[in-house]
Scaffold this active site. Structure first.
Site, PDB file in Angstrom:
ATOM      1  N   HIS A 129      35.403 114.674  35.717  1.00  0.00           N
ATOM      2  CA  HIS A 129      35.967 115.730  34.875  1.00  0.00           C
ATOM      3  C   HIS A 129      35.281 117.045  35.264  1.00  0.00           C
ATOM      4  CE1 HIS A 129      36.592 118.001  31.094  1.00  0.00           C
ATOM      5  NE2 HIS A 129      37.574 117.163  30.828  1.00  0.00           N
ATOM      6  N   ASP A 206      28.243 110.595  32.446  1.00  0.00           N
ATOM      7  CA  ASP A 206      29.256 111.178  31.568  1.00  0.00           C
ATOM      8  C   ASP A 206      29.956 110.013  30.865  1.00  0.00           C
ATOM      9  OD1 ASP A 206      31.453 112.227  30.348  1.00  0.00           O
ATOM     10  OD2 ASP A 206      32.174 113.342  32.092  1.00  0.00           O
ATOM     11  N   GLN A 209      34.366 108.996  27.941  1.00  0.00           N
ATOM     12  CA  GLN A 209      35.502 108.076  27.816  1.00  0.00           C
ATOM     13  C   GLN A 209      35.049 106.629  27.674  1.00  0.00           C
ATOM     14  OE1 GLN A 209      38.643 109.055  27.497  1.00  0.00           O
ATOM     15  NE2 GLN A 209      38.458 111.209  28.073  1.00  0.00           N
ATOM     16  N   LYS A 232      35.993 112.707  20.455  1.00  0.00           N
ATOM     17  CA  LYS A 232      36.737 111.618  21.104  1.00  0.00           C
ATOM     18  C   LYS A 232      36.377 110.256  20.513  1.00  0.00           C
ATOM     19  CE  LYS A 232      36.765 113.962  25.593  1.00  0.00           C
ATOM     20  NZ  LYS A 232      38.043 114.527  26.030  1.00  0.00           N
ATOM     21  N   CYS A 372      41.911 118.177  33.602  1.00  0.00           N
ATOM     22  CA  CYS A 372      40.578 118.708  33.891  1.00  0.00           C
ATOM     23  C   CYS A 372      39.854 117.891  34.950  1.00  0.00           C
ATOM     24  CB  CYS A 372      39.718 118.796  32.637  1.00  0.00           C
ATOM     25  SG  CYS A 372      40.413 119.861  31.375  1.00  0.00           S
TER      26      CYS A 372
HETATM   27  C1  LIG Z   1      35.294 112.251  31.257  1.00  0.00           C
HETATM   28  C2  LIG Z   1      35.114 113.501  30.463  1.00  0.00           C
HETATM   29  N1  LIG Z   1      34.017 114.241  30.631  1.00  0.00           N
HETATM   30  C3  LIG Z   1      33.791 115.371  29.934  1.00  0.00           C
HETATM   31  C4  LIG Z   1      34.701 115.813  29.008  1.00  0.00           C
HETATM   32  C5  LIG Z   1      34.392 117.091  28.268  1.00  0.00           C
HETATM   33  O1  LIG Z   1      34.255 116.871  26.888  1.00  0.00           O
HETATM   34  P1  LIG Z   1      34.347 118.082  25.854  1.00  0.00           P
HETATM   35  O2  LIG Z   1      35.551 118.885  26.244  1.00  0.00           O
HETATM   36  O3  LIG Z   1      34.490 117.425  24.537  1.00  0.00           O
HETATM   37  O4  LIG Z   1      33.085 118.852  25.983  1.00  0.00           O
HETATM   38  C6  LIG Z   1      35.869 115.065  28.789  1.00  0.00           C
HETATM   39  C7  LIG Z   1      36.917 115.468  27.812  1.00  0.00           C
HETATM   40  O5  LIG Z   1      37.501 116.530  27.827  1.00  0.00           O
HETATM   41  C8  LIG Z   1      36.085 113.892  29.531  1.00  0.00           C
HETATM   42  O6  LIG Z   1      37.186 113.142  29.366  1.00  0.00           O
END
Ligand SMILES: Cc1ncc(COP(=O)(O)O)c(C=O)c1O
Ligand SMILES: Cc1ncc(COP(=O)(O)O)c(C=O)c1O
Lengths: 415, 146, 415, 146
Positions: A129, A206, A209, A232, A372
């Site tokens: 991401h 990370d 998910q 999430k 993203c």
């Molecule tokens: C795999 C992953 N990493 C990072 C993020 C970033 O999370 P957030 O936008 O809640 O900071 C997300 C979700 O948008 C994600 O799916």
């Protein structure tokens, strides 16, 4: 025990509303953000209505209660992850958690184990991401370090074949996702973590998910830092978690500077409190932290194993049904042991944005685009995908509705 | 069906049979525009003769709205002078901001009135604007060159 | 029109609870965090229960509604400040807003107007909150720039006598508070801003304690950036604002990196969206932003002028009553035209911590200590102070209760 | 009054008439501890003879709880050996964590049992511990020196 989805849905007030003139809401966008059970909403309300005060800053009863609720929430998150309480830092989201790390590395002095220079490398993957890619690109630019990455196999798995040239004695950081937000792939990180630790690198996971969907125990996982977002995992917006192995966390330089993270301050200098406090500058997002703890307790009461099992069954059904629609191609592994309930696909001749719009008109919420993770979308050779992502409140009827609507969309757009 | 407001037939027609698609070899200005939220991309080549749009061609990938919009825009702008083009552009911008209650002037916008329904779908306005923003950008660059 | 405090208090659910076995809650700690009216709580609840989805990330109806609510909130904040919508960046709090600026300066390349090097200086004051001091200390360390500061006069005002040696051609940043969270002093910043702009410096205002209490119009103020927190202005925890003059904001390099702040991303590089998006990486704190807008609308309905007038009257009464208690010394100006409703004081022979504890036992919430402005406390020559801070839900009876309790505390501790 | 649980008479007495206050000129270890949340500070000088605390003196500013606590602690620790001191320290820590339901052993803690009520006021536990943490720190340093 299979989940009683009908009963679970009653816990989520959003399912009492309808979409586009009276249609039932089919929410298949939990990968972007999850819905909130009433207990989470109530926890925030209760904080504001009964216990609101600045935690850690006052000797009065409200401040004591706010502090107690805040710190008890830290304990809840810690025990959910198999961590110690003082290893939990509250942030505003995974994005902040990961940026915190990247900047804190920058703040390290030469000689510190976090110091990173032109001789070092940072290793990520092509399925990250943006939140776990761009902070490292920028750290590489600031420090002169080299950015390297694991590729993705044609069936959407991490390509580990080049591990020995990627993770070397110069590697300082290995930052990887545990579960892809596009492919649904669950990465088995054991070998990579082992190798990274052999060369003395710091491993950052990370878990945005993964933590909401599969049991994650940080002690078993063996990584050094791990990040995820509250929104999430049935929790409020505006809260995230950074877990760090305590010895490392306590040694890591701070990131945001301000109140409550200090030990002593003069006009020209300051020293820091111990972790986790030194990473929590300012009046914290107390109501959101308390809401997150309520979300985790709600999940624990149902059982994260049970949630995982439920999603596995749903995913199997979804993959089977999608396979029967001509023109539909799933990106990412189809082997259920390698993946979670986030399923991206394309439909021949219909752009994902148009498909998404059609699905919306049928009451079905999905996400379309690059999610993203633009470099991944490019590597997959598709301009964009449509993503259905599942959670505990979904059942087979949601998937049936999706399948019907995809078939209708094909007619509508003349395919 | 409410969705038909968005996907007017003329839009789906242009999507399937785009006009002026395929980049011309020579041009005064070439621009490449992206919609960062979904990844749609278009490249637009523009040639001016004096202040007249004498050639316009494009290529791109994207949803029906973005692709049909650039197709319709390209036909509409061809052979217009820059003053007329600006009027059309302004009118289209206004239509996009009209939240579904705009009354587009068909004498000016011609086929582009089909996008009236897009203004009810905030997330799609950027799709419809992608090609028009590229045109605006390209015309500024082409004028500078001339 | 004077405020109808009895009616206002009915809007705040916390006032239905009691403290320490049945005592009425006398909340005099709004400087730390304010209480929340029901409309703010309801706005968050409504977002979660009816419109929850990831703003800016989905073509479905829920995402559209979430986006609309989020962006309408930006408009509400902007018009409250006399700013343009695209000049408002949502953060997690003032601490993040100020750190954002300090790090973004660090991210500027040589040649940029934000680039700061050893030849430059940064000017703050001795009355800054740690959140508007330590980020600049650290920026000074990172960049080699010199940190300078305005002192404080013996009656608690900004000492402007050295302005010409403080703000010079090398000055890059002038970062000052508009209202002290300890002294209550309202700084008239006109001359300083003028001088700073003459030398080409960028002026940053910490408006945490001003925006909730006095009318602030950023166009009239004439500064370049301004920061405040939602939780001190009747809003939720976990949300803050950074306002920036658009040309500057749009040129400023980004701070947090991740989703939704990009224009294009490859494995090795990324380009940025325009402001404010480029400063809002990740799924935003949507419910909190919506709650903040509800708070501002609530304040606007009452009238921020009226709130200010009310606090002025209360402050006059509080100062008059405190002056009559022997052994009580107020730190900070007593001239009402120079100050707001944050009043710090000492009581001979009773340590603030003990006084605070006694007041708590009488149901009265105040803050004690250095109030995250330790250098100021030191400059004032006191180890700590007791702070009573007022807001629209306080009235004279709260002050009467405070005065009675201080007199009782003096007896209790044998003074 | 509930508050009397916190402010026992012996505490207020020690606050007004502190023992061992005023720093001795010579010492094996000197430490300076701060409570960052309120600004309370103490300096503690410690001298060991073998493993016996032979001299202890301190100075500081702070609330009645922090000042009385260091006063009582200093009297309690004087002439104890380090093993006994550790037992006392552990007992006091336990008492502080007892949330108001601990039954302190007066034989060990003597006057320090007066702090039992502090454990009901989480924000004040740090006040009560300030001097004890300083002692712990100083005794480690003094041992290293010897
Ligand atoms: C795999 C992953 N990493 C990072 C993020 C970033 O999370 P957030 O936008 O809640 O900071 C997300 C979700 O948008 C994600 O799916
Ligand atoms: C003057 C001032 N500046 C900055 C801050 C920091 O605000 P926050 O803790 O909400 O980030 C505060 C409040 O704590 C304050 O009073």
């Amino acid at each position: 025990m299979p989940l009683d989805v009908a009963r679970i849905r009653k816990d989520f007030p959003i399912f009492t509303r309808t979409i586009r003139d009276g249609k039932k809401l089919i929410y298949l966008d939990s990968g972007a953000t999850s819905q909130k059970p009433q207990v989470v909403i109530d926890a925030e309300v209760d904080f504001y209505a009964k216990h609101n005060a600045a935690a850690h800053r006052g000797a009065h009863q409200l401040a004591e209660e706010a502090t107690d609720l805040f710190e008890a929430s830290r304990q809840t998150v810690a025990s959910f992850l198999g961590a110690k309480s003082e290893e939990i830092v509250f942030t505003k989201g995974a994005t902040e958690s990961l940026n915190l790390l990247a900047y804190s590395f920058s703040n390290a002095e030469p000689g510190s184990k976090f110091f990173i220079g032109p001789e070092n490398s940072i290793v990520v993957s092509e399925m990250e991401h943006h939140a776990n890619l761009i902070p490292w690109q920028q750290l590489a630019k600031r420090s002169g370090a080299e950015l390297k990455w694991f590729g993705v196999t044609s069936d959407g798995r991490l390509d580990e074949s080049k591990i020995d040239s990627l993770i070397t004695a110069n590697t300082k950081i290995v930052a990887l996702t545990q579960q892809s937000n596009v492919l649904g792939t669950i990465n088995n990180l054991e070998q990579i973590i082992k190798k990274a630790h052999q060369v003395g690198a710091i491993v950052i996971i990370d878990a945005c998910q993964s933590v909401p969907h599969i049991p994650v125990d940080v002690t078993e996982l063996g990584a050094d830092f791990l990040a995820f977002s509250g929104h999430k995992i049935l929790g409020p917006t505006g809260v995230g978690v950074l877990w760090g192995r305590y010895e490392l966390l306590n040694e890591l330089p701070p990131f945001l500077f301000g109140g409550s993270m200090i030990e002593n301050v003069t006009m020209t200098d300051a020293t820091w409190a111990e972790a986790p406090r030194k990473f929590e500058a300012g009046v914290p997002n107390m109501a959101q932290v308390v809401g997150l703890a309520a979300a985790i307790k709600y999940l624990q009461a149902i059982g994260i194993e049970e949630v995982h099992e439920h999603e596995k069954n749903l995913t199997a059904y979804l993959l089977k049904e999608l396979a029967q629609i001509s023109g539909v191609s799933v990106v990412g592994p189809t082997d259920l042991s390698l993946r979670g309930g986030t399923v991206s696909f394309t439909v021949d001749g219909i752009h994902p944005h148009d498909l998404g719009q059609y699905l919306d008109s049928a009451g079905i919420a999905v996400r379309t685009g690059h999610h993203c993770a633009w470099p991944l979308t490019r590597a997959l050779g598709v301009p964009a995908t449509t993503r259905a992502s599942l959670y505990l409140y979904n059942d087979n009827s949601d998937i049936d509705a999706l399948v019907v609507a995809i078939n209708e969309a094909k007619k509508y757009f003349g395919q | 069906m409410q969705l038909d407001n968005l996907y007017q037939e003329v839009i789906l027609d242009h999507y399937k049979h785009p006009e002026n698609k395929g980049l011309a070899a020579s041009y005064d200005a070439q621009v490449h525009h992206i919609n960062p939220s979904c990844g749609d991309e278009i490249t637009l080549n523009l040639t001016l003769q004096g202040d007249k749009v004498s050639a316009i061609s494009w290529d791109g990938v994207g949803c029906s709205i973005s692709q049909a919009s650039v197709s319709i825009m390209s036909s509409l702008m061809l052979n217009k002078n820059l003053e007329q083009a600006q009027i059309i552009l302004d009118d289209f911008m206004l239509l996009m901001q009209s939240k579904g209650i705009g009354a587009p002037d068909e004498a000016i916008l011609e086929d582009a009135v089909a996008f009236a329904g897009v203004s009810q779908y905030p997330a799609r306005i950027k799709c419809a604007l992608l090609g028009w923003m590229a045109f605006k950008d390209a015309s500024v660059q082409a004028q500078k060159k001339n």
